[in-house]
Design a protein around this motif. Structure first.
Motif, short mmCIF file in Angstrom:
data_model
loop_
_atom_site.label_atom_id
_atom_site.label_comp_id
_atom_site.label_asym_id
_atom_site.label_seq_id
_atom_site.Cartn_x
_atom_site.Cartn_y
_atom_site.Cartn_z
N PRO A 87 0.80 -1.23 0.00
CA PRO A 87 0.00 0.00 0.00
C PRO A 87 0.83 1.28 0.00
O PRO A 87 0.32 2.35 -0.31
N THR A 88 2.12 1.18 0.32
CA THR A 88 2.97 2.37 0.32
C THR A 88 3.73 2.55 -1.00
O THR A 88 4.45 3.53 -1.16
N LEU A 89 3.58 1.62 -1.93
CA LEU A 89 4.31 1.67 -3.20
C LEU A 89 3.94 2.90 -4.03
O LEU A 89 4.79 3.53 -4.64
N CYS A 90 2.66 3.22 -4.03
CA CYS A 90 2.18 4.31 -4.86
C CYS A 90 0.83 4.77 -4.33
O CYS A 90 0.24 4.12 -3.49
N THR A 91 0.37 5.88 -4.87
CA THR A 91 -0.93 6.41 -4.45
C THR A 91 -2.01 6.00 -5.46
O THR A 91 -1.70 5.61 -6.59
N GLU A 92 -3.23 6.14 -5.03
CA GLU A 92 -4.36 5.91 -5.95
C GLU A 92 -4.30 6.89 -7.11
O GLU A 92 -4.62 6.54 -8.24
N GLN A 93 -3.87 8.11 -6.84
CA GLN A 93 -3.77 9.12 -7.89
C GLN A 93 -2.73 8.71 -8.95
O GLN A 93 -2.94 8.93 -10.14
N GLU A 94 -1.62 8.12 -8.50
CA GLU A 94 -0.61 7.66 -9.45
C GLU A 94 -1.16 6.54 -10.33
O GLU A 94 -0.92 6.51 -11.54
N ILE A 95 -1.89 5.63 -9.73
CA ILE A 95 -2.49 4.53 -10.50
C ILE A 95 -3.52 5.09 -11.48
O ILE A 95 -3.52 4.73 -12.66
N THR A 96 -4.39 5.95 -11.00
CA THR A 96 -5.41 6.55 -11.87
C THR A 96 -4.76 7.29 -13.03
O THR A 96 -5.18 7.15 -14.18
N GLY A 97 -3.73 8.06 -12.75
CA GLY A 97 -3.04 8.79 -13.80
C GLY A 97 -2.44 7.86 -14.84
O GLY A 97 -2.59 8.10 -16.06
N LEU A 98 -1.79 6.80 -14.41
CA LEU A 98 -1.19 5.84 -15.34
C LEU A 98 -2.26 5.16 -16.20
O LEU A 98 -2.13 5.08 -17.42
N VAL A 99 -3.31 4.69 -15.57
CA VAL A 99 -4.37 3.99 -16.30
C VAL A 99 -5.02 4.90 -17.33
O VAL A 99 -5.20 4.52 -18.50
N HIS A 100 -5.34 6.12 -16.94
CA HIS A 100 -6.00 7.04 -17.88
C HIS A 100 -5.06 7.45 -19.01
O HIS A 100 -5.49 7.52 -20.18
N GLN A 101 -3.80 7.70 -18.70
CA GLN A 101 -2.84 8.05 -19.74
C GLN A 101 -2.66 6.88 -20.71
O GLN A 101 -2.69 7.06 -21.93
#
Length: 133
Positions: free
Chosen positions: A4-18
């Protein structure tokens, strides 16, 4: 192992959307995704949940990626390689090096598993068939 400390939900959302923005614009992969995804907003939420479950252990994802991909017609190893290439373009732009490393390794394993399953379902596998990654 999810962290859970690897990344934030925002980072995941940004990657997926990009990533899926680029996939949709791709001349080879775009038409395949456009023909098989009816509701992009819902699909993107599902994909964020998928990656969040893998990367952060959130357990929000439920579904069957193998079944969904196996149902698509006429996929090739080159298409899976193209998917990975676009994915790597997006991950190369991540500021979070730990996330980048983990998500790239996962994407390679996922592509290989999806391709192997696809070949088995469609009888397209043969000795020496190339893995996408």
């Amino acid at each position: 192992m999810p962290d859970p400390t690897l990344c934030t939900e925002q980072e995941i959302t940004g990657l997926v959307h990009q990533f899926y923005g680029r996939i949709r614009a791709d001349e080879t992969l775009g038409p395949i995704f456009e023909a098989s995804v009816d509701d992009w907003d819902a699909h993107l939420v599902l994909l964020v949940d998928f990656w969040s479950s893998l990367l952060r252990g959130t357990r929000r994802f439920s579904g069957s990626p193998m079944t969904k991909h196996a149902a698509l017609p006429d996929l090739t190893a080159d298409m899976f390689r193209r998917w990975l290439a676009i994915f790597h373009q997006c991950t190369a732009e991540l500021d979070n090096a730990a996330m980048r490393s983990e998500v790239e390794a996962m994407a390679g394993r996922i592509a290989n598993k999806l391709w192997a399953n696809y070949q088995g379902v469609h009888g397209t596998g043969h000795p020496g068939s190339h893995q996408p990654a």
